[in-house]
Design an enzyme around this catalytic site. Structure first.
Site, PDB file in Angstrom:
ATOM      1  N   CYS B  85      39.491  34.120  33.759  1.00 20.23           N
ATOM      2  CA  CYS B  85      40.843  34.648  33.905  1.00 20.23           C
ATOM      3  C   CYS B  85      41.239  35.483  32.689  1.00 20.23           C
ATOM      4  O   CYS B  85      40.693  36.549  32.501  1.00 20.23           O
ATOM      5  CB  CYS B  85      41.829  33.499  34.164  1.00 20.23           C
ATOM      6  SG  CYS B  85      43.372  34.085  34.877  1.00 20.23           S
ATOM      7  N   HIS B 202      39.263  30.307  38.874  1.00 27.15           N
ATOM      8  CA  HIS B 202      39.229  29.218  37.890  1.00 27.15           C
ATOM      9  C   HIS B 202      38.304  28.078  38.305  1.00 27.15           C
ATOM     10  O   HIS B 202      38.725  27.188  39.051  1.00 27.15           O
ATOM     11  CB  HIS B 202      40.632  28.627  37.739  1.00 27.15           C
ATOM     12  CG  HIS B 202      41.580  29.489  36.982  1.00 27.15           C
ATOM     13  ND1 HIS B 202      41.666  29.454  35.607  1.00 27.15           N
ATOM     14  CD2 HIS B 202      42.483  30.396  37.396  1.00 27.15           C
ATOM     15  CE1 HIS B 202      42.606  30.323  35.201  1.00 27.15           C
ATOM     16  NE2 HIS B 202      43.107  30.916  36.272  1.00 27.15           N
ATOM     17  N   GLU B 204      37.412  25.579  36.491  1.00 33.78           N
ATOM     18  CA  GLU B 204      37.860  24.300  35.909  1.00 33.78           C
ATOM     19  C   GLU B 204      38.942  23.645  36.754  1.00 33.78           C
ATOM     20  O   GLU B 204      39.194  22.454  36.634  1.00 33.78           O
ATOM     21  CB  GLU B 204      38.336  24.513  34.461  1.00 33.78           C
ATOM     22  CG  GLU B 204      39.753  25.039  34.269  1.00 33.78           C
ATOM     23  CD  GLU B 204      39.907  26.542  34.518  1.00 33.78           C
ATOM     24  OE1 GLU B 204      38.942  27.181  34.996  1.00 33.78           O
ATOM     25  OE2 GLU B 204      40.999  27.073  34.233  1.00 33.78           O
TER      26      GLU B 204
END
Lengths: 760, 224
Positions: B85, B202, B204
């Site tokens: 990002c 993302h 994570e």
């Protein structure tokens, strides 16, 4: 605006002299409605803020509750690899022993809750007004030593069809998005409503949850010890936001959008993020004795409240404040509402370390004075002689709490008579209500908010409540916020009770037990008896239902004078509530497609109360009036049972049935691969419209594979009505006393996408 | 292996990334940018957020900070580096990876789950997936539209340096499935060598099993 004659007299009497210009300005701001709650305080005693779980009740920057310890249970439900109960620890009491805990048993994991309004600034400058509202409530969270973990925004605008409402709506959402996203705090819940009476005065209410994972980290806003230093950390002080507190305590004038711009501050989320990290580092090292964020009435407000709450005084040298502009005078430094600033009480030996950490995070800092046992004293060098002069010298307690309360006349509100619109046709009504911006999808809004940063979001926005994983305690924390102005406009007291019950139903529908709440009470000019009567109604209604549900109200905010050329806003009691459960799983709102559909709590369908349309979107669309529907007889038992039923494995989907009535509830549950066939063969009291569009609170639609179990659970608690069944059709087929309605998922989605379609 | 998760002022996915890596048994630590990379750095993540408030241009200021020179040196020495990002924006600004990420076609911030098709399963970041597999990741950005010159993009495609493309649930790389207007639906690319990569989605946020699906673990396991 200036100090009123009677206030002025009181100040002269207490000080034994005329106030200095700085003192007069300080009193004017601190004794404003916004800071001193002069009209609302006499009513706020109605709220019950006690409970075993409550660590810090109203009065500080944020309320604090202790979470129960569900770490054993959460492990089981989260990983799902031990279907026998997950008691892998071998502790025989571990599994269910803690499930009934009401907290307060020393788990040491705290949740903080705060709520704030930024109504007037958001009208004048929607982007910056809303953005700084987020900043303010996040700093309130920092003040008690917490790390902010979630935000919820409840927004209220004039009619969606007006150009001006859209301008404000877009600006406010963009401001929240910009600020909240940038500081990395997810916005996971909230509400949006449109109502004509917000045309001249929108409402922007924002609440924040924080986490304290170790009880030693809790900090309060009470000054601790004379001799300790006051250290200001964050943005430099400029002339922005002068007199914001007193600006927020007047009606908005016609020219407010141009005249009042200087009273709106500009936010800098980058600095706020640095402040969050710096605050965390200060707390890590135990350097903070007490703290306040600088909000309304700036430095003067924060420091005088801090010392007043500790029963102390202070000596502050205003010229030591780090400044952004040259030649600021004492009054400007004292009252400017420059954003992203915190004031810390620090032991003398720790001051250097505090300044080092501020420096590490590229933040300015200044040691502005120290705590004393005397008055609240501010000094400033005379511009010509350079000699230090005393510009404020007053007892802190008198500044903070000396304002007399107003005893205002109130006019009891009356519920309207029944005057229903003529024959509309069920299909037309269904499409109008489901397609109304009020009840429609708010995806356009929450898609602009980062709702997943922090990796705790287990249930995302768009459901009844968000569910956050608080792994530190094994707690699934549901979070719901909102109010419905149509309800409280029709019936302030019952409408506010319904608002509280609806939020509780939202969290219970996700399997959690309502645990604590904060409120934001918005009203018009309280000097108008009808306005004050309505305001009193929402205060009492919210307080009574929260007491009934045994939900302590641990903090709140009052915003009056939301009044303009176009009249007062509807009395608006925004409530933000959290609920707790073991583990993070929750049934979704969308149909799974294989279960039976039950409506629980529907008194009208069971025939023991008339179907009322008061406060409904249906009447908002087609005109007319009616009384507000009766609420359930046993709301606490309903909510408690719902939390258990929602958590059962046989429960496939749950959805609170309130705004827009059963029509909107069912429309929201249908998706591409799952639909429902519903037959309302009601022993009807009242019309088909009443059954389909009547609102109210304390009702839920449940999709279950064990309808008998659900009926048994609610036996004696709430009526259960058999709606039909869910299937894989992706359609809603609704049959109601001879009329058939049938919509595919795509058609429903299209109706519900009105906001995105109009604004993108 | 210890992965350094570089924390700039304004980073906000830093802690999330450490948490996700550690849940996979991978050592990770937060590294404040001004402290520089620790000596024992076996991997680097430049996480998401708004470094320097995205002032000037997303990623522009962080890309020119001293720690990024160290990241570049580590990358050149073969250390795996992932930008996520805002980290992806920084990576492009620092020329670790080609192209640029700029304002979404919608001109708004978008937070939503999207489908990605695995384009090349023969890199450290994608070897846990099958080529052509469809996975679901969240995006959360206002400036995620991948832009690059036509010729350069053709070279990237010819060299198999596209890791993921935005697609629909069936794996169709269609314009309607493109959340931000990225050229050729590109969501993730590698640098000159495939141990350096950047991506807007993302991983994570889809790695912790207790809050949902775990499609993102495969990317983070590159550090295993």
């Amino acid at each position: 605006m200036a100090l009123s004659d009677s206030d002025h007299e009181l100040v002269v009497e207490k000080l034994g002299r005329e106030p200095t210009p700085a003192e007069a300005a300080l009193f004017e701001n601190l004794w404003s409605e916004h800071c001193a709650y002069r009209s609302s305080w006499p009513l706020l005693g109605a709220f019950d803020s006690e409970g075993d779980q409550v660590v810090l009740g109203p009065g500080d920057d944020a309320g604090v509750v202790e979470l129960p310890d569900y770490t054993d249970d959460a492990g089981a439900s989260a990983t799902g690899d031990d279907p026998t109960g997950g008691d892998g620890s071998g502790d025989p009491t571990g599994g269910d022993g803690s499930a009934d805990s009401t907290g307060g048993d020393g788990t040491g994991t705290y949740i903080t809750m705060g709520i704030e309004s930024h109504n007037h600034p958001s009208y004048v400058d929607p982007f910056d007004g809303a953005a700084t509202g987020v900043g303010g409530i996040v700093r309130d969270t920092l003040s008690v030593g917490a790390y902010p973990i979630a935000l919820a925004d409840s927004l209220y605008f004039g009619d969606f069809d007006r150009e001006h409402s859209r301008y404000l709506f877009e600006g406010v959402v963009e401001g929240i998005s910009h600020y909240g996203n940038c500081i990395g705090v997810p916005t996971v819940a909230g509400s949006v409503a449109f109502h004509d009476d917000y045309e001249g005065n929108p409402l922007v209410n924002v609440s924040c949850l924080g986490l304290i994972d170790d009880s030693d980290r809790l900090v309060t806003g009470e000054a601790q010890r004379p001799g300790n230093k006051l250290v200001l950390v964050g943005n430099a002080t400029g002339r922005d936001g002068l007199g914001g507190a007193s600006f927020a305590s007047e009606d908005l004038s016609e020219d407010a959008e141009t005249e009042d711009r200087p009273a709106v501050q500009v936010g800098d989320p980058y600095t706020e993020k640095l402040l969050i990290e710096c605050n965390e580092a200060l707390i890590d090292e135990g350097l903070v004795e007490s703290a306040r964020d600088l909000g309304a009435a700036g430095l003067g407000g924060a420091t005088s409240e801090l010392v007043a709450d500790g029963g102390l005084g202070a000596r502050i040298d205003l010229d030591r404040v780090h400044q952004r502009e040259p030649d600021m005078n004492a009054l400007e430094i004292l009252l400017a509402e420059s954003q992203e600033r915190m004031c810390y009480e620090v032991r003398p030996g720790n001051v250097e370390r505090v300044r080092e950490l501020a420096d590490r995070y590229d933040l300015g800092s200044s040691v502005i004075g120290e705590l004393t046992e005397g008055n609240y004293v501010c000094t400033f060098p005379d511009r010509e002689t350079g000699e230090r002069e005393t510009v404020v010298d007053a007892p802190a307690e008198f500044l903070g709490e000396g304002a007399p309360y107003h005893d205002l006349p109130a006019e009891e509100p009356h519920q309207p008579e029944r005057d229903l619109p003529g024959d509309v046709g069920l299909a037309e009504a269904f499409e109008a209500v489901v397609g109304s911006p009020d009840t429609a999808s708010k995806e356009w809004v929450y898609r602009q908010y980062d709702h997943e940063v922090g990796v705790r979001t287990a249930t995302r926005p768009g459901d009844d409540a968000a569910v956050l994983a608080i792994r530190e305690a094994g707690v699934g924390l549901a979070y719901s916020a909102g109010a419905d102005p149509n309800w409280t406009d029709t019936a302030p007291y019952d409408g506010a009770r319904a608002v509280a019950l609806e939020n509780a139903t939202n969290v219970a529908a996700k399997g959690t037990r309502p645990y604590a709440a904060v409120d934001c009470l918005n009203g018009g000019n309280p000097e108008k008896p009808a306005v004050y009567g309505g305001f009193k109604g929402i205060v009492d209604g919210l307080a009574d239902m929260c007491s009934t549900l045994d939900v302590p109200v641990v903090g709140g905010n009052v915003s009056l004078y939301n009044d303009s050329q176009s009249g007062p806003v509807p009395p608006t009691p925004t409530l933000a509530m959290v609920g707790v459960k073991a583990g993070y799983d929750a049934p979704g709102l969308s149909l799974a497609g294989g279960g039976d559909l039950l409506l629980v709590g529907a008194r009208a369908l069971e025939g023991d109360a008339g179907a009322r349309l008061g406060g409904s979107e249906y009447l908002a669309q087609f005109g007319g009036s009616d009384r507000f529907p009766a609420l359930p007889a046993y709301p606490d038992a309903f909510v408690g049972t719902l939390a258990e039923v929602a958590d059962a494995e046989t429960t496939l989907a749950t959805h609170d049935a309130s705004h827009g009535g059963l029509a909107v509830t069912l429309a929201e549950m249908v998706r591409e691969n799952a639909g429902a066939t519903v037959d309302l063969e009601a022993p009807a009291k009242g019309s088909p419209e009443g059954l389909l569009f009547g609102e109210g609170a304390g009702r839920v639609v449940v999709e279950t594979t064990d309808p008998r179990g659900v009926r048994e659970a609610f036996d004696g608690v709430a009526p259960v009505y058999d709606l039909g069944s869910a299937d894989g059709s992706g359609r809603l087929d609704l049959s109601l006393e001879g009329t058939e309605l049938s919509y595919g998922a795509a058609e429903l989605a299209d109706l519900r996408e009105v906001i995105g379609r109009e604004l993108d | 292996m210890t992965v350094a998760v570089v924390q700039f002022g304004g980073s906000n996915c830093d802690r999330d990334t450490v948490q996700a890596l550690e849940s996979l048994g991978i050592d990770a630590e937060l590294v404040w940018h001004a402290d520089g990379l620790p000596e024992e750095t076996d991997g680097v993540v430049v996480p998401g957020g708004f470094s320097y408030g995205d002032y000037l241009r997303a990623g522009a200021m962080a890309a020119r900070s001293p720690v990024m020179a160290e990241v570049r040196a580590a990358a050149e020495a073969g250390t795996p580096v992932l930008g996520i990002c805002n980290g992806a924006q920084i990576g492009c600004e620092a020329a670790l990876t080609p192209g640029a990420f700029t304002t979404n076609a919608s001109a708004r911030f978008q937070c939503e789950h999207v489908h990605l098709r695995v384009e090349n399963a023969d890199t450290p970041w994608t070897s846990r997936y099958e080529a052509g597999e469809v996975v679901e990741f969240p995006v959360a950005h206002g400036e995620g539209r991948f832009e690059i010159g036509d010729e350069e993009l053709a070279t990237l495609e010819a060299d198999d340096r596209i890791l993921f493309r935005y697609c629909d649930a069936d794996g169709e790389v269609a314009p309607a499935a493109n959340p931000n207007g990225s050229k050729h639906n590109v969501a993730a690319v590698t640098g000159d060598e495939d141990h350096v990569a950047v991506m807007m989605p993302h991983p994570e946020r889809v790695s912790l099993a207790d809050i949902g699906p775990t499609d993102g673990q495969g990317v983070l396991r590159a550090f295993d």
